[in-house]
Design a protein around this motif. Structure first.
Motif, PDB file in Angstrom:
ATOM      1  N   MET A  71      65.954  -0.391  27.631  1.00 20.25           N
ATOM      2  CA  MET A  71      64.607  -0.848  27.955  1.00 20.25           C
ATOM      3  C   MET A  71      64.639  -2.047  28.879  1.00 20.25           C
ATOM      4  O   MET A  71      63.880  -2.119  29.856  1.00 20.25           O
ATOM      5  CB  MET A  71      63.840  -1.198  26.686  1.00 20.25           C
ATOM      6  N   ALA A  72      65.513  -3.002  28.595  1.00 25.26           N
ATOM      7  CA  ALA A  72      65.598  -4.197  29.436  1.00 25.26           C
ATOM      8  C   ALA A  72      65.908  -3.820  30.882  1.00 25.26           C
ATOM      9  O   ALA A  72      65.270  -4.315  31.820  1.00 25.26           O
ATOM     10  CB  ALA A  72      66.661  -5.140  28.885  1.00 25.26           C
ATOM     11  N   THR A  73      66.848  -2.928  31.059  1.00 25.09           N
ATOM     12  CA  THR A  73      67.199  -2.494  32.414  1.00 25.09           C
ATOM     13  C   THR A  73      66.027  -1.782  33.081  1.00 25.09           C
ATOM     14  O   THR A  73      65.694  -2.052  34.246  1.00 25.09           O
ATOM     15  CB  THR A  73      68.427  -1.574  32.369  1.00 25.09           C
ATOM     16  N   ALA A  85      68.176 -15.781  28.714  1.00 24.42           N
ATOM     17  CA  ALA A  85      67.515 -15.507  29.994  1.00 24.42           C
ATOM     18  C   ALA A  85      66.883 -14.122  29.999  1.00 24.42           C
ATOM     19  O   ALA A  85      65.754 -13.940  30.471  1.00 24.42           O
ATOM     20  CB  ALA A  85      68.520 -15.642  31.139  1.00 24.42           C
ATOM     21  N   ARG A  86      67.611 -13.139  29.490  1.00 19.79           N
ATOM     22  CA  ARG A  86      67.041 -11.790  29.459  1.00 19.79           C
ATOM     23  C   ARG A  86      65.861 -11.730  28.504  1.00 19.79           C
ATOM     24  O   ARG A  86      64.854 -11.077  28.788  1.00 19.79           O
ATOM     25  CB  ARG A  86      68.108 -10.769  29.053  1.00 19.79           C
ATOM     26  N   LEU A  87      65.969 -12.417  27.369  1.00 13.79           N
ATOM     27  CA  LEU A  87      64.858 -12.424  26.415  1.00 13.79           C
ATOM     28  C   LEU A  87      63.626 -13.057  27.033  1.00 13.79           C
ATOM     29  O   LEU A  87      62.498 -12.561  26.867  1.00 13.79           O
ATOM     30  CB  LEU A  87      65.272 -13.170  25.154  1.00 13.79           C
ATOM     31  N   ALA A  88      63.796 -14.152  27.789  1.00 16.09           N
ATOM     32  CA  ALA A  88      62.671 -14.796  28.463  1.00 16.09           C
ATOM     33  C   ALA A  88      62.040 -13.858  29.478  1.00 16.09           C
ATOM     34  O   ALA A  88      60.803 -13.794  29.610  1.00 16.09           O
ATOM     35  CB  ALA A  88      63.135 -16.086  29.125  1.00 16.09           C
ATOM     36  N   ASP A 106      70.043  -9.935  21.987  1.00 13.02           N
ATOM     37  CA  ASP A 106      69.536 -11.214  22.472  1.00 13.02           C
ATOM     38  C   ASP A 106      69.079 -12.118  21.330  1.00 13.02           C
ATOM     39  O   ASP A 106      68.854 -13.312  21.534  1.00 13.02           O
ATOM     40  CB  ASP A 106      68.350 -10.990  23.418  1.00 13.02           C
ATOM     41  N   LEU A 107      68.927 -11.553  20.150  1.00 16.75           N
ATOM     42  CA  LEU A 107      68.402 -12.280  18.995  1.00 16.75           C
ATOM     43  C   LEU A 107      69.492 -12.469  17.945  1.00 16.75           C
ATOM     44  O   LEU A 107      70.420 -11.657  17.851  1.00 16.75           O
ATOM     45  CB  LEU A 107      67.250 -11.489  18.361  1.00 16.75           C
ATOM     46  N   PRO A 108      69.364 -13.512  17.115  1.00 12.09           N
ATOM     47  CA  PRO A 108      70.237 -13.580  15.937  1.00 12.09           C
ATOM     48  C   PRO A 108      70.049 -12.333  15.090  1.00 12.09           C
ATOM     49  O   PRO A 108      68.934 -11.789  14.995  1.00 12.09           O
ATOM     50  CB  PRO A 108      69.751 -14.837  15.212  1.00 12.09           C
ATOM     51  N   LEU A 109      71.117 -11.872  14.477  1.00 14.94           N
ATOM     52  CA  LEU A 109      71.040 -10.637  13.704  1.00 14.94           C
ATOM     53  C   LEU A 109      69.918 -10.698  12.674  1.00 14.94           C
ATOM     54  O   LEU A 109      69.173  -9.724  12.484  1.00 14.94           O
ATOM     55  CB  LEU A 109      72.378 -10.381  13.006  1.00 14.94           C
ATOM     56  N   ARG A 117      56.861 -13.642  20.588  1.00 13.66           N
ATOM     57  CA  ARG A 117      57.286 -12.238  20.624  1.00 13.66           C
ATOM     58  C   ARG A 117      58.766 -12.198  20.242  1.00 13.66           C
ATOM     59  O   ARG A 117      59.568 -12.989  20.719  1.00 13.66           O
ATOM     60  CB  ARG A 117      57.079 -11.645  22.017  1.00 13.66           C
ATOM     61  N   TRP A 118      59.115 -11.272  19.386  1.00  9.06           N
ATOM     62  CA  TRP A 118      60.485 -11.136  18.878  1.00  9.06           C
ATOM     63  C   TRP A 118      60.960 -12.429  18.201  1.00  9.06           C
ATOM     64  O   TRP A 118      62.116 -12.835  18.321  1.00  9.06           O
ATOM     65  CB  TRP A 118      61.446 -10.723  19.994  1.00  9.06           C
ATOM     66  N   ALA A 119      60.035 -13.058  17.493  1.00 13.88           N
ATOM     67  CA  ALA A 119      60.373 -14.225  16.683  1.00 13.88           C
ATOM     68  C   ALA A 119      59.838 -14.001  15.278  1.00 13.88           C
ATOM     69  O   ALA A 119      58.876 -13.247  15.073  1.00 13.88           O
ATOM     70  CB  ALA A 119      59.764 -15.488  17.286  1.00 13.88           C
ATOM     71  N   PRO A 120      60.432 -14.642  14.268  1.00 14.78           N
ATOM     72  CA  PRO A 120      59.901 -14.517  12.911  1.00 14.78           C
ATOM     73  C   PRO A 120      58.444 -14.943  12.869  1.00 14.78           C
ATOM     74  O   PRO A 120      58.025 -15.846  13.616  1.00 14.78           O
ATOM     75  CB  PRO A 120      60.790 -15.464  12.095  1.00 14.78           C
TER      76      PRO A 120
END
Length: 519
Positions: free
Chosen positions: A257-259, A270-273, A172-175, A57-60
């Motif tokens: 959304m994360a909050t 950590a937040r992405l996990a 949280d991700l590379p641009l 998820r949220w990966a290429p």
């Protein structure tokens, strides 16, 4: 009416497939077990990407490869959808009825090809719209059977991730890993290059075609491929391009959304996990709620650039022939319930534009709603087409074709003052119009529009219809093709060549300064 038609059409397609013969094609995705009927091969639900779930998820996207037999008779589920708020009801009624199954595991494609498989056929790859928030290859309007059969082309459609799953705008991700939906599209085009010859298609004769956000996706692909590197030789953009874009990313929606979902760590691994552990259904509930933001592409200088028009002018893009344009009433859908021009301008332009400035651009006596519809058409669709056409011609791209699509059919008036509304050309191009309500003129136009697409796919260096000149911008030429105006729906008369800049006055007087920010 449209909902009942969609359901009946889907059931009819399913019934046909049950009776069809089995056909097999070996691909990088496995040995596909599809169907063959009435001179057409059909392969549905072909997995081209591994499931983008868990750590993906949220990966290429990662290519799916297999040598095993694969059932390719049923459409794969749609990606998770978001229907933004003020227009959620109308968008769901028009573009999501009946609702298809949704799943985060959604990277599937579909192929329609003439049977038996020949060789060297042109290929049309379709990219759906939906504001990068929703959209799916599932819906009945995008069935490729009619276009493939009538034009002897191979048609490919596919899913790509949308909204926060596809364009997270996340710190949280590379641009360069934020525009995941565009990376999904690139992976699908890679699959076409590797496999389409097995279906009779020629990988050197691929045309990419999209509408709205799908057209913007085509435009983004056009820009990010340098000359001689594109996995396509032609591009069709129906009501959409990419123009100047602020290079500064905005992470507000993702952080909120994360909050809201209980992941309150600082941005990072950590937040992405934490967010990857949240179920897709929980995220969908949030993103379709009133407290959610929206998500779109950001400038990463890999898939999206801040100055695409200047890149075209500088010869840095794919430089292949392109066809682009807008519908006469591209703005009516987006202007629903918008009846205060000053309020609309303040919400969208701040204090940069006044109501008096805008009223001066359009015919006197128009209601605020009609002016808002016209300015949306111009600012979002018509003016970008003018800029792209001019940039392409100025850069020496030999074959640029610009159009305006004008027909209004009674059975397509699905909301007040619809006219030739945004996406009304799609059932004509795919031949998926309602045959029980369509007039003879609408049926003729469908055949004409299919031939235009087929002609362009066969040879994008030749005019796609009689009397359609190559676009030359300015006030001394007549190279804008007005399509199907004045009830001219046959291929022989569908093009009315109009003044090249005859529709562009509001763009040149006001809107282009916001769209073409040269850096």
């Amino acid at each position: 009416m449209r909902s009942i038609y969609k359901l009946a059409l889907a059931l009819a397609f399913q019934a046909c497939y049950v009776q069809a013969a089995t056909v097999s094609v070996s691909t990088t995705s496995g040995v596909l077990q599809g169907t063959q009927q009435d001179g057409l091969m059909m392969f549905k639900g072909v997995r081209f990407g591994q499931s983008p779930t868990g750590n993906l998820r949220w990966a290429p996207p990662v290519a799916f490869t297999s040598s095993a037999a694969q059932n390719a008779t049923t459409l794969g589920p749609s990606c998770v959808q978001q229907f933004p708020f003020a227009v959620a009801a109308i968008n769901q009624r028009l573009f999501n009825t009946p609702p298809p199954p949704e799943n985060e595991d959604c990277l599937f494609l579909n192929v329609w090809a003439p049977a038996p498989a020949g060789s060297g056929l042109p290929v049309v790859v379709w990219i759906y719209g939906g504001a990068l928030a929703f959209g799916t290859a599932w819906i009945a309007e995008y069935d490729g059977a009619s276009l493939a059969s009538n034009q002897s082309v191979v048609v490919v459609t596919f899913n790509y991730r949308t909204n926060v799953f596809g364009f997270p705008e996340s710190p949280d991700l590379p641009l360069a890993q934020n525009n995941l939906g565009f990376l999904d599209q690139d992976l699908a085009l890679q699959w076409v290059q590797q496999n389409i010859a097995k279906f009779g298609g020629d990988p050197s004769k691929v045309t990419i075609m999209g509408q709205s956000a799908g057209a913007a996706s085509v435009a983004a692909a056009y820009v990010r491929h340098a000359p001689g590197t594109a996995p396509f030789r032609g591009a069709i953009m129906l009501s959409g391009t990419v123009v100047s874009k602020n290079p500064t990313p905005t992470f507000t929606s993702f952080n909120a959304m994360a909050t809201a979902l209980g992941c309150r760590q600082s941005p990072g691994a950590a937040r992405l996990a934490c967010l990857r552990a949240v179920s897709a259904s929980t995220i969908r509930t949030y993103t379709n709620g009133a407290s959610s933001g929206t998500w779109t592409s950001l400038v990463d200088s890999v898939t999206v650039f801040s100055d695409p028009l200047q890149m075209i002018r500088n010869g840095q893009t794919s430089r292949v022939p392109f066809m682009l344009g807008h519908t006469q009433d591209d703005g009516t859908l987006f202007a629903l319930n918008q009846n205060n021009l000053q309020a609309y301008l303040t919400a969208n332009f701040g204090n940069l534009v006044t109501a008096n400035q805008v009223r001066a651009l359009y015919a006197s006596g128009l209601s605020d709603n009609a002016i808002i519809a016209d300015l949306i058409r111009d600012f979002v669709f018509l003016c970008p087409a003018e800029l792209w056409g001019g940039a392409g011609v100025g850069a020496g791209i030999a074959n640029v074709y610009r159009y305006a699509y004008g027909p209004v059919f009674a059975d397509l008036q699905l909301f007040p003052n619809a006219g030739a509304w945004h996406s009304s050309e799609i059932p004509e191009i795919f031949g998926t119009y309602n045959s029980s309500t369509a007039t003879a003129a609408e049926k003729t136009l469908s055949s004409t529009m299919q031939t235009i697409v087929g002609n362009f796919a066969r040879n994008p260096a030749v005019a796609p219809a009689p009397n359609w000149p190559k676009y030359v911008p300015g006030n001394t030429t007549s190279t804008l093709a007005k399509l199907a105006y004045n009830s001219n729906v046959a291929l022989s008369n569908v093009v009315q060549a109009a003044g090249s800049n005859s529709l562009d006055s509001p763009c040149d007087r006001l809107w282009n300064q916001f769209l073409d920010v040269r850096v």
